[in-house]
Design a protein around this motif. Sequence first.
Motif, PDB file in Angstrom:
ATOM      1  N   PHE A  21     -20.265 -46.258 -45.769  1.00  0.00           N
ATOM      2  CA  PHE A  21     -18.942 -46.943 -46.602  1.00  0.00           C
ATOM      3  C   PHE A  21     -19.335 -48.394 -46.511  1.00  0.00           C
ATOM      4  O   PHE A  21     -19.191 -49.152 -47.738  1.00  0.00           O
ATOM      5  N   TYR A  22     -19.738 -49.117 -45.357  1.00  0.00           N
ATOM      6  CA  TYR A  22     -19.935 -50.424 -45.576  1.00  0.00           C
ATOM      7  C   TYR A  22     -21.000 -51.016 -45.968  1.00  0.00           C
ATOM      8  O   TYR A  22     -21.043 -52.058 -46.739  1.00  0.00           O
ATOM      9  N   ARG A  23     -22.015 -50.153 -46.094  1.00  0.00           N
ATOM     10  CA  ARG A  23     -23.470 -50.703 -46.703  1.00  0.00           C
ATOM     11  C   ARG A  23     -23.393 -50.272 -48.103  1.00  0.00           C
ATOM     12  O   ARG A  23     -23.623 -51.181 -49.031  1.00  0.00           O
ATOM     13  N   ASP A  24     -23.146 -49.015 -48.441  1.00  0.00           N
ATOM     14  CA  ASP A  24     -23.539 -48.344 -49.845  1.00  0.00           C
ATOM     15  C   ASP A  24     -22.264 -48.480 -50.635  1.00  0.00           C
ATOM     16  O   ASP A  24     -22.588 -48.831 -51.967  1.00  0.00           O
ATOM     17  N   ILE A  25     -21.242 -48.471 -50.164  1.00  0.00           N
ATOM     18  CA  ILE A  25     -19.973 -48.975 -50.899  1.00  0.00           C
ATOM     19  C   ILE A  25     -19.557 -50.212 -51.200  1.00  0.00           C
ATOM     20  O   ILE A  25     -19.265 -50.879 -52.314  1.00  0.00           O
ATOM     21  N   LEU A  26     -19.443 -50.920 -49.940  1.00  0.00           N
ATOM     22  CA  LEU A  26     -18.805 -52.138 -50.087  1.00  0.00           C
ATOM     23  C   LEU A  26     -19.944 -53.617 -50.042  1.00  0.00           C
ATOM     24  O   LEU A  26     -19.694 -54.671 -50.254  1.00  0.00           O
ATOM     25  N   GLY A  27     -21.301 -52.956 -49.957  1.00  0.00           N
ATOM     26  CA  GLY A  27     -22.325 -53.595 -50.206  1.00  0.00           C
ATOM     27  C   GLY A  27     -22.840 -54.564 -49.114  1.00  0.00           C
ATOM     28  O   GLY A  27     -23.729 -55.525 -49.144  1.00  0.00           O
ATOM     29  N   PHE A  28     -22.411 -54.315 -47.844  1.00  0.00           N
ATOM     30  CA  PHE A  28     -22.630 -54.884 -46.712  1.00  0.00           C
ATOM     31  C   PHE A  28     -24.159 -54.802 -46.223  1.00  0.00           C
ATOM     32  O   PHE A  28     -24.740 -53.675 -46.513  1.00  0.00           O
ATOM     33  N   THR A  85     -12.219 -61.072 -52.002  1.00  0.00           N
ATOM     34  CA  THR A  85     -12.982 -61.055 -53.067  1.00  0.00           C
ATOM     35  C   THR A  85     -12.504 -62.110 -54.001  1.00  0.00           C
ATOM     36  O   THR A  85     -11.312 -62.279 -54.290  1.00  0.00           O
ATOM     37  N   ARG A  86     -13.099 -62.492 -55.086  1.00  0.00           N
ATOM     38  CA  ARG A  86     -12.792 -63.588 -56.110  1.00  0.00           C
ATOM     39  C   ARG A  86     -12.223 -62.633 -57.445  1.00  0.00           C
ATOM     40  O   ARG A  86     -11.498 -63.048 -58.188  1.00  0.00           O
ATOM     41  N   ASP A  87     -12.574 -61.553 -57.384  1.00  0.00           N
ATOM     42  CA  ASP A  87     -12.272 -60.446 -58.693  1.00  0.00           C
ATOM     43  C   ASP A  87     -11.679 -59.338 -58.018  1.00  0.00           C
ATOM     44  O   ASP A  87     -12.431 -58.159 -57.829  1.00  0.00           O
ATOM     45  N   LEU A  88     -10.456 -59.162 -57.647  1.00  0.00           N
ATOM     46  CA  LEU A  88      -9.926 -58.036 -57.385  1.00  0.00           C
ATOM     47  C   LEU A  88     -10.016 -56.712 -57.936  1.00  0.00           C
ATOM     48  O   LEU A  88     -10.344 -55.512 -57.433  1.00  0.00           O
ATOM     49  N   ILE A  89      -9.644 -56.700 -59.407  1.00  0.00           N
ATOM     50  CA  ILE A  89      -9.731 -55.766 -60.287  1.00  0.00           C
ATOM     51  C   ILE A  89     -11.228 -55.003 -60.315  1.00  0.00           C
ATOM     52  O   ILE A  89     -11.376 -53.675 -60.179  1.00  0.00           O
ATOM     53  N   ALA A  90     -12.299 -55.916 -60.392  1.00  0.00           N
ATOM     54  CA  ALA A  90     -13.599 -55.635 -60.528  1.00  0.00           C
ATOM     55  C   ALA A  90     -14.061 -54.952 -59.279  1.00  0.00           C
ATOM     56  O   ALA A  90     -14.622 -53.659 -59.288  1.00  0.00           O
ATOM     57  N   THR A  91     -13.537 -55.230 -58.102  1.00  0.00           N
ATOM     58  CA  THR A  91     -13.850 -54.878 -56.980  1.00  0.00           C
ATOM     59  C   THR A  91     -13.257 -53.399 -56.551  1.00  0.00           C
ATOM     60  O   THR A  91     -13.718 -52.640 -56.059  1.00  0.00           O
ATOM     61  N   PHE A  92     -11.861 -53.463 -56.931  1.00  0.00           N
ATOM     62  CA  PHE A  92     -11.244 -52.317 -56.908  1.00  0.00           C
ATOM     63  C   PHE A  92     -11.846 -51.039 -57.575  1.00  0.00           C
ATOM     64  O   PHE A  92     -11.949 -49.901 -57.220  1.00  0.00           O
ATOM     65  N   ASP A  93     -12.112 -51.428 -58.941  1.00  0.00           N
ATOM     66  CA  ASP A  93     -12.695 -50.451 -59.825  1.00  0.00           C
ATOM     67  C   ASP A  93     -14.160 -49.788 -59.226  1.00  0.00           C
ATOM     68  O   ASP A  93     -14.178 -48.774 -59.355  1.00  0.00           O
ATOM     69  N   ARG A  94     -14.787 -50.672 -58.708  1.00  0.00           N
ATOM     70  CA  ARG A  94     -16.031 -50.364 -58.217  1.00  0.00           C
ATOM     71  C   ARG A  94     -16.013 -49.295 -57.175  1.00  0.00           C
ATOM     72  O   ARG A  94     -16.684 -48.547 -56.747  1.00  0.00           O
ATOM     73  N   ILE A  95     -15.036 -49.856 -55.965  1.00  0.00           N
ATOM     74  CA  ILE A  95     -15.126 -49.101 -54.756  1.00  0.00           C
ATOM     75  C   ILE A  95     -14.240 -47.422 -55.437  1.00  0.00           C
ATOM     76  O   ILE A  95     -14.579 -46.702 -54.693  1.00  0.00           O
ATOM     77  N   GLN A  96     -13.320 -47.720 -55.998  1.00  0.00           N
ATOM     78  CA  GLN A  96     -12.470 -46.452 -56.349  1.00  0.00           C
ATOM     79  C   GLN A  96     -13.598 -45.344 -57.236  1.00  0.00           C
ATOM     80  O   GLN A  96     -13.475 -44.252 -56.895  1.00  0.00           O
ATOM     81  N   ALA A  97     -14.420 -46.016 -57.824  1.00  0.00           N
ATOM     82  CA  ALA A  97     -15.307 -45.033 -58.535  1.00  0.00           C
ATOM     83  C   ALA A  97     -16.378 -44.411 -57.427  1.00  0.00           C
ATOM     84  O   ALA A  97     -16.727 -43.262 -57.937  1.00  0.00           O
ATOM     85  N   THR A  98     -16.645 -44.979 -56.433  1.00  0.00           N
ATOM     86  CA  THR A  98     -17.203 -43.924 -55.489  1.00  0.00           C
ATOM     87  C   THR A  98     -16.384 -42.818 -54.796  1.00  0.00           C
ATOM     88  O   THR A  98     -17.329 -42.252 -53.884  1.00  0.00           O
ATOM     89  N   GLY A  99     -15.213 -42.897 -55.221  1.00  0.00           N
ATOM     90  CA  GLY A  99     -14.472 -41.542 -54.368  1.00  0.00           C
ATOM     91  C   GLY A  99     -13.745 -42.174 -53.399  1.00  0.00           C
ATOM     92  O   GLY A  99     -13.173 -41.370 -52.503  1.00  0.00           O
ATOM     93  N   PHE A 118      -8.035 -49.601 -48.953  1.00  0.00           N
ATOM     94  CA  PHE A 118      -8.723 -48.234 -48.916  1.00  0.00           C
ATOM     95  C   PHE A 118      -8.600 -47.935 -47.427  1.00  0.00           C
ATOM     96  O   PHE A 118      -8.453 -48.626 -46.384  1.00  0.00           O
ATOM     97  N   ARG A 119      -8.847 -46.685 -47.186  1.00  0.00           N
ATOM     98  CA  ARG A 119      -9.343 -46.257 -45.655  1.00  0.00           C
ATOM     99  C   ARG A 119     -10.793 -45.981 -45.663  1.00  0.00           C
ATOM    100  O   ARG A 119     -11.464 -45.267 -46.582  1.00  0.00           O
ATOM    101  N   ASP A 120     -11.296 -46.339 -44.775  1.00  0.00           N
ATOM    102  CA  ASP A 120     -12.816 -46.038 -44.367  1.00  0.00           C
ATOM    103  C   ASP A 120     -13.101 -44.656 -43.877  1.00  0.00           C
ATOM    104  O   ASP A 120     -11.883 -44.109 -43.501  1.00  0.00           O
ATOM    105  N   PRO A 121     -14.192 -44.114 -43.549  1.00  0.00           N
ATOM    106  CA  PRO A 121     -14.232 -42.883 -42.902  1.00  0.00           C
ATOM    107  C   PRO A 121     -13.733 -42.720 -41.632  1.00  0.00           C
ATOM    108  O   PRO A 121     -13.417 -41.396 -41.447  1.00  0.00           O
ATOM    109  N   ALA A 122     -13.406 -43.574 -40.948  1.00  0.00           N
ATOM    110  CA  ALA A 122     -12.785 -43.565 -39.628  1.00  0.00           C
ATOM    111  C   ALA A 122     -11.504 -43.568 -39.642  1.00  0.00           C
ATOM    112  O   ALA A 122     -10.746 -43.576 -38.857  1.00  0.00           O
ATOM    113  N   GLY A 123     -10.771 -43.941 -40.723  1.00  0.00           N
ATOM    114  CA  GLY A 123      -9.204 -43.967 -41.039  1.00  0.00           C
ATOM    115  C   GLY A 123      -8.963 -45.525 -41.064  1.00  0.00           C
ATOM    116  O   GLY A 123      -7.664 -45.740 -40.973  1.00  0.00           O
ATOM    117  N   ASN A 124      -9.681 -46.353 -40.636  1.00  0.00           N
ATOM    118  CA  ASN A 124      -9.405 -47.811 -40.517  1.00  0.00           C
ATOM    119  C   ASN A 124      -8.931 -48.202 -42.049  1.00  0.00           C
ATOM    120  O   ASN A 124      -9.637 -47.916 -42.991  1.00  0.00           O
TER     121      ASN A 124
END
Length: 131
Positions: A21-28, A85-99, A118-124
């Motif tokens: 989640f943090y690496r592949d979806i959020l890009g950390f 983030t500087r662009d909430l809509i683009a960030t939201f759309d990108r994360i939502q598209a991952t499921g 969002f919730r991460d896989p641990a429920g955070n």
Amino acid sequence: MTLSIHAPFLPADDLEASLSFYRDILGFEVREEGPNGITVEPPGGQGTTIVLRPPAADPRLTGEERATIAELMAKGCYATILLATRDLIATFDRIQATGADVVQEPLTHPHGVRDCAFRDPAGNLVRIEQR
């Protein structure tokens, strides 16, 4: 005295799922991996990291305390982190598209803050605010 935030800890009962989640979806980026957790940070190493750590890795906790934490995590009410983030809509759309598990679509609150969640896989709870 000047203090800064260096590394908040987030519980992660499944390190691989949380890392994904943090690496592949959020890009950390992964900064450090060990038996007691994984440290990730935003791209470019902005100074603040997040330690993803299984609650069971804390030797100070009793079995009953671990069970309580697991129950709260399952309900999604144990930990929260606020990202920006500087662009909430683009960030939201990108994360939502991952499921990813959407808790709140982008919205502007009466006090002027615009965010989503969002919730991460641990429920955070992962809130993302436009800055």
